[in-house]
Design a protein around this motif. Structure first.
Motif, PDB file in Angstrom:
ATOM      1  N   HIS A  82      12.244  -0.292   5.353  1.00 16.18           N
ATOM      2  CA  HIS A  82      11.308  -1.560   4.845  1.00 16.18           C
ATOM      3  C   HIS A  82      10.004  -1.557   5.768  1.00 16.18           C
ATOM      4  N   ARG A  83       8.904  -1.619   5.098  1.00 21.32           N
ATOM      5  CA  ARG A  83       7.722  -1.924   6.020  1.00 21.32           C
ATOM      6  C   ARG A  83       6.863  -3.014   5.458  1.00 21.32           C
ATOM      7  N   CYS A  84       7.407  -3.766   4.526  1.00 22.28           N
ATOM      8  CA  CYS A  84       6.776  -5.044   4.085  1.00 22.28           C
ATOM      9  C   CYS A  84       5.387  -4.721   3.620  1.00 22.28           C
ATOM     10  N   GLU A  85       5.028  -3.692   2.809  1.00 26.76           N
ATOM     11  CA  GLU A  85       4.161  -3.182   2.328  1.00 26.76           C
ATOM     12  C   GLU A  85       3.228  -4.470   1.609  1.00 26.76           C
ATOM     13  N   GLU A  86       4.110  -5.177   0.854  1.00 28.61           N
ATOM     14  CA  GLU A  86       3.429  -6.258   0.069  1.00 28.61           C
ATOM     15  C   GLU A  86       2.686  -7.161   1.079  1.00 28.61           C
ATOM     16  N   GLN A  87       3.133  -7.529   2.360  1.00 29.55           N
ATOM     17  CA  GLN A  87       2.488  -8.164   3.134  1.00 29.55           C
ATOM     18  C   GLN A  87       1.495  -7.729   3.697  1.00 29.55           C
ATOM     19  N   LEU A  88       1.515  -6.324   4.042  1.00 29.63           N
ATOM     20  CA  LEU A  88       0.295  -5.737   4.628  1.00 29.63           C
ATOM     21  C   LEU A  88      -0.987  -5.723   3.557  1.00 29.63           C
ATOM     22  N   CYS A  89      -0.548  -5.692   2.356  1.00 22.93           N
ATOM     23  CA  CYS A  89      -1.714  -5.627   1.156  1.00 22.93           C
ATOM     24  C   CYS A  89      -2.128  -7.219   1.164  1.00 22.93           C
ATOM     25  N   GLN A  90      -1.375  -8.264   1.335  1.00 21.96           N
ATOM     26  CA  GLN A  90      -1.702  -9.502   1.195  1.00 21.96           C
ATOM     27  C   GLN A  90      -2.649  -9.812   2.340  1.00 21.96           C
ATOM     28  N   GLU A  91      -2.624  -9.243   3.643  1.00 24.88           N
ATOM     29  CA  GLU A  91      -3.332  -9.197   4.677  1.00 24.88           C
ATOM     30  C   GLU A  91      -4.600  -8.223   4.574  1.00 24.88           C
ATOM     31  N   SER A  92      -4.890  -7.616   3.499  1.00 23.60           N
ATOM     32  CA  SER A  92      -5.932  -6.667   3.533  1.00 23.60           C
ATOM     33  C   SER A  92      -7.082  -7.014   2.401  1.00 23.60           C
ATOM     34  N   GLY A 135       4.471  -0.865 -11.327  1.00 24.15           N
ATOM     35  CA  GLY A 135       3.544  -1.963 -11.469  1.00 24.15           C
ATOM     36  C   GLY A 135       3.260  -2.867 -10.343  1.00 24.15           C
ATOM     37  N   VAL A 136       2.331  -3.505 -10.500  1.00 20.78           N
ATOM     38  CA  VAL A 136       1.724  -4.331  -9.564  1.00 20.78           C
ATOM     39  C   VAL A 136       1.420  -5.676 -10.104  1.00 20.78           C
ATOM     40  N   TYR A 137       1.715  -6.869  -9.370  1.00 21.50           N
ATOM     41  CA  TYR A 137       1.216  -8.285  -9.671  1.00 21.50           C
ATOM     42  C   TYR A 137       0.481  -8.530  -8.571  1.00 21.50           C
ATOM     43  N   ILE A 138      -0.509  -9.393  -8.955  1.00 27.26           N
ATOM     44  CA  ILE A 138      -1.647  -9.767  -7.974  1.00 27.26           C
ATOM     45  C   ILE A 138      -2.161 -11.412  -8.518  1.00 27.26           C
ATOM     46  N   ARG A 139      -1.921 -12.298  -7.480  1.00 34.35           N
ATOM     47  CA  ARG A 139      -2.353 -13.607  -7.680  1.00 34.35           C
ATOM     48  C   ARG A 139      -3.711 -13.554  -6.703  1.00 34.35           C
ATOM     49  N   SER A 140      -4.653 -14.094  -7.286  1.00 35.95           N
ATOM     50  CA  SER A 140      -5.826 -14.255  -6.722  1.00 35.95           C
ATOM     51  C   SER A 140      -6.266 -15.923  -6.496  1.00 35.95           C
ATOM     52  N   ASP A 141      -6.716 -16.041  -5.163  1.00 34.02           N
ATOM     53  CA  ASP A 141      -6.892 -17.427  -5.165  1.00 34.02           C
ATOM     54  C   ASP A 141      -8.402 -17.597  -4.803  1.00 34.02           C
ATOM     55  N   GLY A 142      -9.137 -16.394  -5.094  1.00 34.96           N
ATOM     56  CA  GLY A 142     -10.831 -16.641  -5.198  1.00 34.96           C
ATOM     57  C   GLY A 142     -11.398 -15.971  -3.643  1.00 34.96           C
ATOM     58  N   THR A 143     -10.372 -15.595  -2.806  1.00 38.95           N
ATOM     59  CA  THR A 143     -10.891 -14.693  -1.584  1.00 38.95           C
ATOM     60  C   THR A 143     -11.040 -13.446  -1.846  1.00 38.95           C
ATOM     61  N   PRO A 170      -5.487 -10.771  -1.717  1.00 33.46           N
ATOM     62  CA  PRO A 170      -4.807 -11.339  -2.470  1.00 33.46           C
ATOM     63  C   PRO A 170      -3.849 -12.423  -2.049  1.00 33.46           C
ATOM     64  N   ALA A 171      -3.672 -13.453  -2.535  1.00 31.91           N
ATOM     65  CA  ALA A 171      -2.682 -14.610  -2.164  1.00 31.91           C
ATOM     66  C   ALA A 171      -1.272 -14.184  -2.272  1.00 31.91           C
ATOM     67  N   ARG A 172      -0.710 -13.256  -3.370  1.00 30.42           N
ATOM     68  CA  ARG A 172       0.474 -12.687  -3.557  1.00 30.42           C
ATOM     69  C   ARG A 172       0.189 -11.133  -4.208  1.00 30.42           C
ATOM     70  N   PHE A 173       0.754 -10.240  -3.474  1.00 30.08           N
ATOM     71  CA  PHE A 173       0.917  -8.908  -4.126  1.00 30.08           C
ATOM     72  C   PHE A 173       2.326  -8.395  -3.948  1.00 30.08           C
ATOM     73  N   LYS A 174       2.705  -8.043  -5.303  1.00 29.78           N
ATOM     74  CA  LYS A 174       4.201  -7.790  -5.600  1.00 29.78           C
ATOM     75  C   LYS A 174       4.045  -6.282  -6.282  1.00 29.78           C
ATOM     76  N   ILE A 175       5.030  -5.473  -5.646  1.00 24.41           N
ATOM     77  CA  ILE A 175       5.109  -3.910  -6.189  1.00 24.41           C
ATOM     78  C   ILE A 175       6.387  -3.828  -6.934  1.00 24.41           C
ATOM     79  N   ARG A 176       6.342  -3.653  -8.229  1.00 21.97           N
ATOM     80  CA  ARG A 176       7.472  -3.371  -8.996  1.00 21.97           C
ATOM     81  C   ARG A 176       7.907  -1.661  -9.004  1.00 21.97           C
ATOM     82  N   SER A 177       8.880  -1.506  -8.202  1.00 24.23           N
ATOM     83  CA  SER A 177       9.119   0.030  -7.896  1.00 24.23           C
ATOM     84  C   SER A 177      10.025   0.508  -9.016  1.00 24.23           C
ATOM     85  N   PRO A 178       9.979   1.505  -9.717  1.00 19.79           N
ATOM     86  CA  PRO A 178      10.681   2.085 -10.781  1.00 19.79           C
ATOM     87  C   PRO A 178      12.047   2.560 -10.065  1.00 19.79           C
ATOM     88  N   ALA A 179      12.007   3.030  -8.826  1.00 21.42           N
ATOM     89  CA  ALA A 179      13.006   3.820  -8.079  1.00 21.42           C
ATOM     90  C   ALA A 179      14.043   2.598  -7.800  1.00 21.42           C
TER      91      ALA A 179
END
Length: 545
Positions: free
Chosen positions: A212-222, A490-498, A501-510
């Motif tokens: 686990h590398r918390c890719e979602e958090q990495l994307c939220q900070e990018s 799949g990818v869920y993204i919530r934008s806050d206008g910046t 992403p305010a939230r970045f969620k990955i839907r992994s099929p595996a």
């Protein structure tokens, strides 16, 4: 929450009619991909049960997130029969008591998804059958995706003695066996906590999170525009990078209303199918190696064929595995020069795939030893596959005719001639047959793309649309998915206008497919469990993210 909408119908779904079926709806929201119903935390099971009865039988993803004033769980629902018909259920909970009713009693796949939400965000799901951490150690302090998580606090992870989970004094003679986490049969850093009665599997529980590398958090900070795109290559890292990149691209392009030129769509489609060929070749080769040690023939054949395709991808993208070729609004560049020579190389490799598949059938499906290991083992009935949210070759091997390339068209797929491959065997063999069949179908798609690219007028070869240097989507949210090598990615993204992403969620099929291992393995022999695991074709970089 997103803006409230008065819209009543989209993509064939009558949301007003659905609302009339539901009790306790607090509000309606408009997401980029569908309408969403906001319900109370104690109405989750009832709401999802009603929606399931209405035909929304695929719980694709559970997204958990924290706001300054509340927590929120989002259940993303689709129909297996038509994934363009979607609905979401939003469950807000107070910050001081982040508790919500579990959906695991309605959809089996919610078990792992809610455990991940509890682990990383901190929402507790009442009535969950086994609510504990899934990616991080049980002793972990805090929740990494929480707004106030202290990343500097010390963590202590003790080594504890494993106990037999079914040793309850009933007189059974069972043995607890650890398979992995460092074992060639686990396809990565995976730990299988296995209980045996003789040589038969009584219980198996995958212990994930080692990678686990918390890719979602990495994307939220990018930033959307430049920094996120390299990350998807590292999810399913065994040649499926362009498929991963497309999942992100489709979500943000939908959210930011970015158009992709037709020529770039053809380039994307060709590259994605070359990646699918590479991924399936590796899956077939390692599967043969797993179950009867066929290293010299099938495995080396598959690796040799994969290398030929990898060379094409390297020429196209400049990288052999971590491609970073997609850009928002298109791709990084056109075909390598001389383009005619490159297209001829691609055409030659694609044209040779059917003959190679015939050889794989000789080596595998015509092999008596192979058939002894895969026929009527690792069985996954269609209803169970749906219950666990299985997709990709795992679902299609159980006769589920579900493929987002056709059912939720994107790229250039809907203008090409190809078929969705399904098998009704529901066993380990059926999943191999699906992947072999998809090799031929991907080759068909690639050949058609080559013909299109060869004939495309030179003055219309636009590889990327005009995209602002800094992408700042309006506040909103969406969930978009593509057909990855292993299923619905799949990818869920919530934008806050910046520009992040305010939230970045990955839907992994595996992730969802692996959850079904207990069904495939229980009651089988140990060797059959290894075959079942191999037939799922998981990659831990994608499972753990």
């Amino acid at each position: 929450m997103s803006e409230t909408t008065a819209g009543t119908e989209a993509d064939g779904v009558d949301y007003d009619a659905l609302a009339a079926l539901l009790d306790g709806v607090l509000d309606r929201e408009h997401h980029g991909n569908c309408e969403a119903f906001v319900v109370r935390p104690d109405e989750v099971a009832a709401t999802l049960s009603t929606l399931r009865e209405a035909g929304f039988d695929h719980l694709s993803l559970v997204t958990a997130q924290e706001y300054r004033d509340r927590y929120e769980s989002i259940y993303h629902l689709k129909r297996y029969a038509d994934p363009t018909e979607e609905v979401a259920v939003v469950v807000p909970t107070p910050r001081d008591t982040p508790q919500s009713e579990s959906a695991a009693g309605v959809f089996e796949t919610a078990d792992w998804h809610e455990r991940e939400a509890y682990d990383l965000v901190g929402i507790e799901y009442e009535g969950h059958p086994d609510l504990r951490r899934i990616l991080l150690p049980e002793t972990w302090q805090g929740h990494p995706l929480g707004l106030d998580d202290n990343q500097d606090q010390p963590q202590i992870v003790p080594l504890r003695e494993h106990e037999n989970p079914v040793a309850d004094g009933d007189g059974t003679d069972t043995m607890f066996v650890n398979v992995g986490p460092h074992h060639p049969a686990t396809h990565g850093v995976l730990h299988l906590e296995t209980v045996l009665d003789g040589e038969r599997v009584v219980d198996v529980e995958p212990d994930i999170g080692y990678l686990h590398r918390c890719e979602e958090q990495l994307c939220q900070e990018s930033t959307y525009r430049h920094q996120i795109m390299p990350y998807p290559d590292r999810w399913d890292y065994v040649s499926a990078g362009l498929l991963n990149e497309w999942a992100y691209a489709r979500a943000i392009e939908d959210l930011a209303a970015i158009e992709v030129p037709a020529y770039a769509q053809v380039l994307r489609t060709m590259g994605a199918e070359l990646c699918r060929i590479c991924a399936h070749l590796l899956a077939v080769g390692t599967f043969a190696l797993d179950i009867y040690g066929d290293f010299t023939a099938t495995f080396m054949y598959a690796i040799t064929d994969r290398e030929r395709v990898q060379t094409l991808l390297e020429e196209l993208t400049g990288q052999r595995l971590m491609f970073n070729y997609f850009r928002l609004g298109g791709v990084a560049w056109d075909l390598p020069e001389p383009r005619e020579e490159f297209l001829e190389d691609v055409r030659r490799v694609a044209a040779g795939i059917p003959d190679r598949v015939a050889e794989y059938h000789d080596l595998l499906t015509g092999n008596e030893l192979f058939r002894m290991r895969v026929v009527e083992t690792g069985e996954l009935p269609p209803a169970t596959a749906r219950e666990y949210g299985c997709t990709g070759p795992v679902a299609r091997g159980s006769g589920i005719d579900y493929d987002l390339r056709r059912d939720d068209p994107y790229g250039y797929y809907d203008r090409l001639d190809w078929d969705v491959v399904t098998e009704d065997g529901c066993d380990n063999l059926a999943r191999v047959l699906v992947r072999l069949g998809e090799l031929e179908q991907s080759a068909r798609i690639v050949e058609q793309c080559v013909d299109l690219l060869a004939e495309w007028p030179a003055d219309e070869r636009t590889v990327q649309s005009a995209v602002p240097r800094t992408v700042r989507p309006d506040p909103g949210e969406t969930y978009r998915a593509v057909e990855g090598a292993k299923g619905e990615l799949g990818v869920y993204i919530r934008s806050d206008g910046t520009d992040q992403p305010a939230r970045f969620k990955i839907r992994s099929p595996a992730f969802s497919n692996l959850q079904a291992l207990e069904v495939l393995a229980e009651g089988e022999y140990v060797a059959d469990m290894i075959a079942a695991l191999g037939s799922l074709d998981i990659v831990l970089g994608e499972v753990d993210r």
